[in-house]
Motif scaffolding. Structure first.
Motif, PDB file in Angstrom:
ATOM      1  N   VAL A 179     -31.256  25.872  -3.026  1.00 12.31           N
ATOM      2  CA  VAL A 179     -31.556  27.280  -3.538  1.00 12.31           C
ATOM      3  C   VAL A 179     -30.250  27.900  -4.407  1.00 12.31           C
ATOM      4  N   ASN A 188     -30.748  29.065  -8.376  1.00 16.62           N
ATOM      5  CA  ASN A 188     -30.460  30.544  -8.716  1.00 16.62           C
ATOM      6  C   ASN A 188     -29.195  30.272  -9.847  1.00 16.62           C
ATOM      7  N   LEU A 227     -34.433  33.136  -3.258  1.00 19.88           N
ATOM      8  CA  LEU A 227     -34.625  33.003  -4.681  1.00 19.88           C
ATOM      9  C   LEU A 227     -34.383  34.294  -5.622  1.00 19.88           C
TER      10      LEU A 227
END
Length: 634
Positions: A369, A373, A447
């Motif tokens: 994640v 990002n 997210l």
């Protein structure tokens, strides 16, 4: 005219400390594989370089090459990838070139400056006689140049000086934008001395190397090369074709702005075995480049940006980031027998063991994640006007990681009237089994963007969901929220899970032993075979692809909607609904989730095909065509 080049290798083939005493040793001590920048990149680089030289404000870094995936730095003359950590390449600005075995090589800054100064010094001599090149008996590189010919053309010699004291050069009258370099070795000096005692009719030939001045001369020589070379994306092309593409790029850039403006972003998430593949230079970056190259070939006008996500290399086994400690401990507990098999276990199967471990599973999700990002933030910085959709492409274990990430996302109601249907996991009664993947998202798994499509290829999602005892009830839509609320109130003892994407595609090679189906886990009564993906060879044009695909989807939607309209308006559980497609439609509006790739080979051996099936997705034209169709035509 100067031109900008970038290298295809990071270092020369020889030791940097090797003695350089001839042009041959000089060649092998420098990088020999180069390509010219596209015209649009050349214009930007030259503009900023000119501003720098004139003392004006300038940008030291520019995003260049295909889809602006690389950053060129005119301060330290380097080229490196923007979105992932990788090798750093060299860039050059040069007006002089020489011909190597398979490449045209731009001179380094020092040699280029010396040649340019000497050429300007003797330019009047060189341009004095505009002799026809075809009538001249001067041979190309590595052959011989006569000091004087029967036609009486003249040779002007010059010294290169430091650090090229082992070489001298000469110009020839009428040979515009050309120079010849030869060594000052003992053998060359003896040959040169003999020249003075031999008549013109018996002139002695001197070994030399031809240099060209200007990009036009570069192109003329480059067109002669048809040998195969390996580019940054590992696609083999003819060198002359690459140069021709650069020439065509000039005219296009002059007519319109050629800057790439994506309207869809696809994150490519790798599976197991990246440590082993990196050793062979076949990691997720190379695989993504292969996908990009094939998509650009079959859909030249696409605006899809594919970006690799390298979660394995970013994984920190300990909180202090000391991965070497983990590697050393793992090495210490490994027996010394059967090293090849144990290396495979370490590089491939260890990834599965790590993800099966609860603590490392959370660590892998957090790392993935964070990487997603980070890349998305960089992407938005480079393309601030981007307003398109985002998709996931997960391969093997990467599809499991993507699935778990999407299951951790918060799914907001699609309209205000369903706000009261939001179910928090804390509201589930204690006597009911909690979902293995919580409904409310973990802050570390959030997210910064929404996902539209999720393409799971070569995926074992089915078996993971089965082992966890989960029930997938839908994606990001109103029907899913209704169904979720209904199932909870009906005291269902199943572990329910929703996935935060609008459409899920579970795509398998029919002979891939690691792939599993998903549809039977969504609806127990779904007994149809996976839907076959049409071969691109059977389709005539991009327009036909889109139209045919739309008709297929329309047929699926019509059959599903007719059943939905005849059903009760209240949300029904899967067991109550007579049409399995309407349940699957919560995860994909086509009414199908499982797809498989055809194998049209005349001779099909299931066991032989299974060997390479799991790693064949990156180069499969039918799969990539299917993805583009679902991105643009639905």
């Amino acid at each position: 005219m100067y031109w900008w080049f970038y290298s295809l290798e990071t270092s020369p083939a020889t030791d940097a400390n090797a003695k350089i005493d001839s042009f041959k040793t000089y060649k092998i001590s420098t990088i020999q594989k180069w390509l010219p920048f596209p015209y649009i990149d050349h214009v930007q680089l030259e503009r900023e370089y000119s501003r720098k030289q004139s003392g004006n404000n300038y940008s030291s870094t520019l995003n260049v090459l295909e889809h602006e995936l690389y950053e060129a730095n005119i301060e330290d003359m380097t080229l490196k990838p923007i979105y992932w950590s990788g090798k750093t390449f060299t860039i050059r600005r040069s007006k002089w070139f020489y011909e190597s075995e398979n490449f045209i090589v731009p001179c380094d800054e020092v040699l280029e400056r010396i040649l340019e100064e000497k050429y300007l010094e003797f330019e009047a001599f060189v341009t004095a006689d505009d002799e026809n090149e075809e009538d001249c008996d001067i041979k190309p590189e590595n052959e011989s140049v006569r000091r004087a010919s029967k036609k009486g053309f003249q040779v002007q010699e010059f010294k290169l000086g430091q650090p090229f004291e082992y070489m001298t050069g000469h110009f020839i009258t009428g040979k515009h934008n050309k120079a010849w370099i030869h060594d000052t070795t003992i053998a060359s000096q003896i040959t040169k001395a003999i020249v003075h005692y031999v008549s013109k009719s018996h002139a002695v030939e001197l070994p030399s190397y031809k240099f060209l001045r200007g990009i036009n001369r570069f192109r003329m020589s480059a067109m002669q090369y048809n040998q195969q070379i390996t580019l940054l994306n590992n696609e083999k092309e003819k060198y002359s074709v690459i140069i021709e593409m650069a020439r065509v790029g000039e005219s296009l850039a002059l007519e319109k702005d050629c800057r790439f403006t994506p309207n869809h972003l696809v994150f490519v998430i790798h599976g197991i075995g990246q440590k082993m593949l990196e050793k062979k230079d076949r990691d997720i970056v190379v695989n993504t480049d292969q996908m990009r190259s094939i998509i650009n070939r079959i859909h030249p006008d696409n605006k899809v940006m594919l970006l690799p996500v390298r979660w394995r290399t970013q994984l920190e086994m300990y909180s202090d980031g000391d991965n070497e400690k983990f590697d050393n401990l793992y090495k210490d507990i490994t027996l010394q027998s059967i090293p090849m098999i144990r290396e495979i276990m370490s590089d491939i199967l260890l990834d599965i063991l790590l993800y099966m471990s609860p603590s490392h599973s959370s660590l892998i999700l957090e790392t993935s994640v964070g990487e997603l990002n980070r890349i998305y933030k960089l992407f938005k910085t480079n393309f601030p006007d981007f307003s398109g959709k985002v998709s996931f492409f997960g391969h093997s274990l990467g599809s499991i990681i993507a699935f778990d990430i999407l299951c951790h996302q918060d799914i907001p109601p699609m309209s205000p009237k369903f706000a009261n249907l939001r179910i928090n996991s804390s509201e589930i009664p204690d006597w009911m089994p909690k979902p293995a993947i919580p409904v409310q998202n973990n802050p570390n798994f959030n997210l910064d963007f929404e996902v539209d499509n999720f393409f799971a290829v070569g995926s074992p999602i089915g078996v993971f969901v089965l082992l966890r005892g989960l029930k997938i009830i839908g994606g990001k839509n109103e029907n899913t929220l209704k169904l979720y609320n209904t199932l909870l109130k009906s005291n269902s003892h199943e572990k329910l899970v929703t996935i935060a994407c609008k459409r899920l595609f579970n795509i398998s090679d029919f002979y891939d032993p690691i792939s599993y189906r998903v549809e039977p886990l969504i609806c127990r009564s779904f007994n149809e075979e996976p839907c076959a993906i049409e071969s691109i060879k059977n389709e005539t044009s991009n327009l036909a692809k889109g139209v045919n695909y739309l008709f297929k989807i329309k047929r699926n939607l019509t059959s599903s909607n007719s059943n939905l309209q005849s059903s009760n308006s209240r949300p029904q559980s899967p067991d109550e609904n007579n049409d399995p497609h309407s349940i699957v439609q919560n995860l994909n509006n086509t009414g199908r989730v499982d797809y498989y790739l055809r194998n049209d080979s005349l001779l099909v051996n299931q066991y032989l095909n299974s060997i390479n099936a799991h790693m064949s997705y990156w180069r499969n034209e039918d799969l990539l065509n299917f993805i583009i169709q679902n991105i643009y035509y639905t």
